[in-house]
Motif scaffolding. Sequence first.
Motif, mmCIF file in Angstrom:
data_model
loop_
_atom_site.group_PDB
_atom_site.id
_atom_site.type_symbol
_atom_site.label_atom_id
_atom_site.label_comp_id
_atom_site.label_asym_id
_atom_site.label_seq_id
_atom_site.Cartn_x
_atom_site.Cartn_y
_atom_site.Cartn_z
ATOM 1 N N ASP A 119 0.914 -1.195 0.156
ATOM 2 C CA ASP A 119 0.118 -0.028 -0.086
ATOM 3 C C ASP A 119 0.938 1.278 0.021
ATOM 4 O O ASP A 119 0.515 2.280 -0.668
ATOM 5 C CB ASP A 119 -0.811 -0.094 1.248
ATOM 6 C CG ASP A 119 -2.215 -0.852 0.857
ATOM 7 O OD1 ASP A 119 -2.355 -0.934 -0.189
ATOM 8 O OD2 ASP A 119 -3.020 -1.232 1.935
ATOM 9 N N ASP A 120 2.110 1.203 1.079
ATOM 10 C CA ASP A 120 2.915 2.155 0.856
ATOM 11 C C ASP A 120 3.326 2.653 -0.669
ATOM 12 O O ASP A 120 3.487 3.755 -1.155
ATOM 13 C CB ASP A 120 4.081 2.196 1.838
ATOM 14 C CG ASP A 120 3.678 2.141 3.336
ATOM 15 O OD1 ASP A 120 2.647 2.713 3.506
ATOM 16 O OD2 ASP A 120 4.367 1.536 4.207
ATOM 17 N N MET A 121 3.859 1.576 -1.311
ATOM 18 C CA MET A 121 4.560 1.565 -2.535
ATOM 19 C C MET A 121 3.307 2.298 -3.594
ATOM 20 O O MET A 121 3.784 2.900 -4.423
ATOM 21 C CB MET A 121 5.080 0.006 -2.953
ATOM 22 C CG MET A 121 6.127 -0.488 -2.036
ATOM 23 S SD MET A 121 7.744 0.810 -2.120
ATOM 24 C CE MET A 121 7.893 0.540 -3.901
ATOM 25 N N LEU A 122 2.277 1.497 -3.483
ATOM 26 C CA LEU A 122 1.148 2.107 -4.401
ATOM 27 C C LEU A 122 1.079 3.555 -4.198
ATOM 28 O O LEU A 122 0.840 4.432 -5.368
ATOM 29 C CB LEU A 122 0.014 1.536 -4.199
ATOM 30 C CG LEU A 122 -0.084 -0.052 -4.270
ATOM 31 C CD1 LEU A 122 -1.545 -0.634 -4.118
ATOM 32 C CD2 LEU A 122 0.039 -0.397 -5.915
ATOM 33 N N HIS A 123 0.900 4.038 -2.939
ATOM 34 C CA HIS A 123 0.732 5.501 -2.671
ATOM 35 C C HIS A 123 1.732 6.440 -3.522
ATOM 36 O O HIS A 123 1.503 7.390 -3.987
ATOM 37 C CB HIS A 123 0.707 5.632 -1.222
ATOM 38 C CG HIS A 123 0.563 7.044 -0.672
ATOM 39 N ND1 HIS A 123 -0.667 7.658 -0.782
ATOM 40 C CD2 HIS A 123 1.370 7.953 -0.208
ATOM 41 C CE1 HIS A 123 -0.466 9.057 -0.044
ATOM 42 N NE2 HIS A 123 0.669 8.988 0.245
ATOM 43 N N ALA A 179 -1.588 -4.517 -9.375
ATOM 44 C CA ALA A 179 -1.841 -3.280 -8.423
ATOM 45 C C ALA A 179 -0.888 -2.234 -8.779
ATOM 46 O O ALA A 179 -1.271 -1.153 -8.768
ATOM 47 C CB ALA A 179 -1.932 -3.825 -6.931
ATOM 48 N N LEU A 180 0.415 -2.651 -8.869
ATOM 49 C CA LEU A 180 1.450 -1.720 -9.172
ATOM 50 C C LEU A 180 1.164 -1.042 -10.368
ATOM 51 O O LEU A 180 1.519 0.236 -10.630
ATOM 52 C CB LEU A 180 2.927 -2.174 -9.016
ATOM 53 C CG LEU A 180 3.402 -2.426 -7.486
ATOM 54 C CD1 LEU A 180 4.788 -3.254 -7.775
ATOM 55 C CD2 LEU A 180 3.577 -1.147 -6.652
ATOM 56 N N VAL A 181 0.652 -1.671 -11.353
ATOM 57 C CA VAL A 181 0.337 -1.068 -12.742
ATOM 58 C C VAL A 181 -0.955 -0.329 -12.725
ATOM 59 O O VAL A 181 -0.770 0.804 -13.074
ATOM 60 C CB VAL A 181 0.470 -2.174 -13.650
ATOM 61 C CG1 VAL A 181 -0.122 -1.620 -15.061
ATOM 62 C CG2 VAL A 181 1.804 -2.732 -13.985
ATOM 63 N N GLN A 182 -1.925 -1.069 -11.889
ATOM 64 C CA GLN A 182 -3.374 -0.425 -12.227
ATOM 65 C C GLN A 182 -3.329 0.925 -11.249
ATOM 66 O O GLN A 182 -3.935 1.921 -11.414
ATOM 67 C CB GLN A 182 -4.315 -1.345 -11.831
ATOM 68 C CG GLN A 182 -5.393 -1.298 -12.595
ATOM 69 C CD GLN A 182 -6.376 -2.353 -12.400
ATOM 70 O OE1 GLN A 182 -6.182 -3.087 -11.247
ATOM 71 N NE2 GLN A 182 -7.242 -3.026 -13.495
ATOM 72 N N LYS A 183 -2.904 0.732 -9.827
ATOM 73 C CA LYS A 183 -3.292 1.783 -9.070
ATOM 74 C C LYS A 183 -1.794 2.587 -8.903
ATOM 75 O O LYS A 183 -1.833 3.709 -8.629
ATOM 76 C CB LYS A 183 -3.366 0.956 -7.664
ATOM 77 C CG LYS A 183 -4.910 0.404 -7.713
ATOM 78 C CD LYS A 183 -5.121 -0.142 -6.132
ATOM 79 C CE LYS A 183 -6.210 -0.797 -6.093
ATOM 80 N NZ LYS A 183 -6.239 -2.164 -5.275
ATOM 81 N N GLY A 184 -0.688 1.880 -8.814
ATOM 82 C CA GLY A 184 0.369 2.428 -8.988
ATOM 83 C C GLY A 184 0.871 3.457 -10.088
ATOM 84 O O GLY A 184 1.764 4.149 -10.262
ATOM 85 N N ARG A 185 -0.005 3.094 -11.108
ATOM 86 C CA ARG A 185 0.488 3.451 -12.527
ATOM 87 C C ARG A 185 1.937 3.164 -13.186
ATOM 88 O O ARG A 185 2.452 4.229 -13.896
ATOM 89 C CB ARG A 185 0.046 4.895 -12.458
ATOM 90 C CG ARG A 185 -1.416 5.184 -12.321
ATOM 91 C CD ARG A 185 -1.987 6.401 -12.567
ATOM 92 N NE ARG A 185 -1.956 6.874 -13.892
ATOM 93 C CZ ARG A 185 -2.933 6.492 -14.815
ATOM 94 N NH1 ARG A 185 -3.768 5.733 -14.523
ATOM 95 N NH2 ARG A 185 -2.853 6.821 -16.159
ATOM 96 N N ALA A 186 2.634 2.359 -12.652
ATOM 97 C CA ALA A 186 3.921 2.034 -13.179
ATOM 98 C C ALA A 186 3.786 1.218 -14.251
ATOM 99 O O ALA A 186 2.512 0.674 -14.539
ATOM 100 C CB ALA A 186 4.747 1.058 -12.117
ATOM 101 N N THR A 187 4.886 1.109 -15.228
ATOM 102 C CA THR A 187 4.754 0.381 -16.622
ATOM 103 C C THR A 187 5.464 -1.196 -16.281
ATOM 104 O O THR A 187 4.965 -1.969 -16.809
ATOM 105 C CB THR A 187 5.656 1.150 -17.706
ATOM 106 O OG1 THR A 187 4.863 2.233 -17.811
ATOM 107 C CG2 THR A 187 5.517 0.371 -19.015
ATOM 108 N N SER A 188 6.174 -1.112 -15.407
ATOM 109 C CA SER A 188 6.981 -2.443 -15.255
ATOM 110 C C SER A 188 7.421 -2.613 -13.706
ATOM 111 O O SER A 188 7.080 -1.542 -12.760
ATOM 112 C CB SER A 188 8.425 -2.307 -15.548
ATOM 113 O OG SER A 188 9.233 -3.318 -15.366
ATOM 114 N N VAL A 189 7.496 -3.775 -13.264
ATOM 115 C CA VAL A 189 7.935 -4.103 -11.807
ATOM 116 C C VAL A 189 9.149 -4.741 -11.783
ATOM 117 O O VAL A 189 9.723 -5.109 -12.511
ATOM 118 C CB VAL A 189 6.817 -4.887 -11.103
ATOM 119 C CG1 VAL A 189 5.338 -4.611 -11.146
ATOM 120 C CG2 VAL A 189 6.678 -6.231 -11.714
#
Length: 387
Positions: free
Chosen positions: A151-155, A191-201
Amino acid sequence: MSLAAVSRTACRPSSGNLLRRSLHSAARHPAPILLASSHAAVAGSTCPRPSHSHSAPGFYQPQHSAQFHTTTQKASSHAPMSFSDLSTRKKVTINTLRKMYEKGEKITMITAHDFPSGILADQAGIDCILVGDSLAMVGLGMEDTNQISLDDMLHHSRAVARGVRSAFLVADLPMGSYELSPKQALQSSIALVQKGRATSVKIEGGKEIAPTIKAITTMGIPVLAHIGLTPQRQGSLGGFVVQSKTAASASKLLSDALAVQDAGAWGVVLEAVPADVARLVTEALDIPTIGIGAGEGTSGQVLVQIDMLGNFPTGRFLPKFVKKYADVFEVSKKALVEFKDEVKSGQYPAQEHTYPVKEQEVAEFKKIVEHRKPEIDASKERRRSFD
Ligand SMILES: Nc1nc(=O)c2c([nH]1)NC[C@@H]1CN(c3ccc(C(=O)N[C@@H](CCC(=O)O)C(=O)O)cc3)CN21
Ligand SMILES: CC(C)C(=O)C(=O)O
């Protein structure tokens, strides 16, 4: 191997090569994606992302497509952060990174942990921005990287993404978000892509994590692997210690590198390994290596932004590989001290920092204040009776 050749290989239906689709064919021929996302961010590292329609006009908005780059944002009095960005840098995609690698052009990566550091890295022309879990230590003051949650990472990833227009955005899978099963890792990556709006993990681990990497890349999410010193496993590594100093452990590093390559990772971070070992591993691979404390023989370099900017007080431990390019902490501290002194002395704010009002309005207001004196005195009396 040429790009076309790699692409042909990737499309051949042999199982080994199918795994590599995340690098090439995933970007060009997106696999059916499971996400019910309004922006096709997973499959489309090359697809434009719409800017947020709910944002106030004039706010700085991420504009994830070259077609938006000529649009300038109009300043608005409701938009304290508004500014126009005339940058014409094209969006960095997984294909751009592959081309850099094939040309021998070094790939640059820097961490960003919030909106301003994201804008900064993007505007400086850095190729890849990493929302790394080093955020836990340098940004949130935690003891190690294992304290931070998904959750912290997503924020934070979302905040960084709002400032990034062109750079390729990678977010870390933190400890606890991927180890239990490939399914858990895929869920966290989505979640990182959808909520965090990252392209890659990015994910820490070698051979043992390869099936997990395969599960994520097969679904069209590009993965950056991370081997050598993996800070999330500092407990079993005995701390932040340099890895692969013997031929046998270097051979294990090579096995890990080959395993993550075969699993479809688009690149691999090599952390804290001797330069000669990193060079040999880089030469053995067909995907870029991004080094940190791994010498100059890697395909690219990554540093923690707060470290390289010198945005920390003197006396803090700094890994040997960090080059301090600036002394942001001292510059900032000097500015805060100056503010404090100027407020105390009455030098700040000056005339130019204040809002004017017509003399006649002031005169009228003075009369009103006079007239309301009983109300003012009563309030003062009530306040003093609290003491
Ligand atoms: N601010 C910051 N920057 C980083 O680059 C970073 C973090 N934090 N935290 C997570 C990991 C840990 N990192 C490190 C930290 C130290 C060494 C290092 O140079 N270790 C030395 C000395 C260790 C000691 O004295 O205890 C070694 O020789 O192993 C390497 C990577 C890199 N990462
Ligand atoms: C230092 C980089 C590679 C990282 O993993 C982080 O920032 O967490």
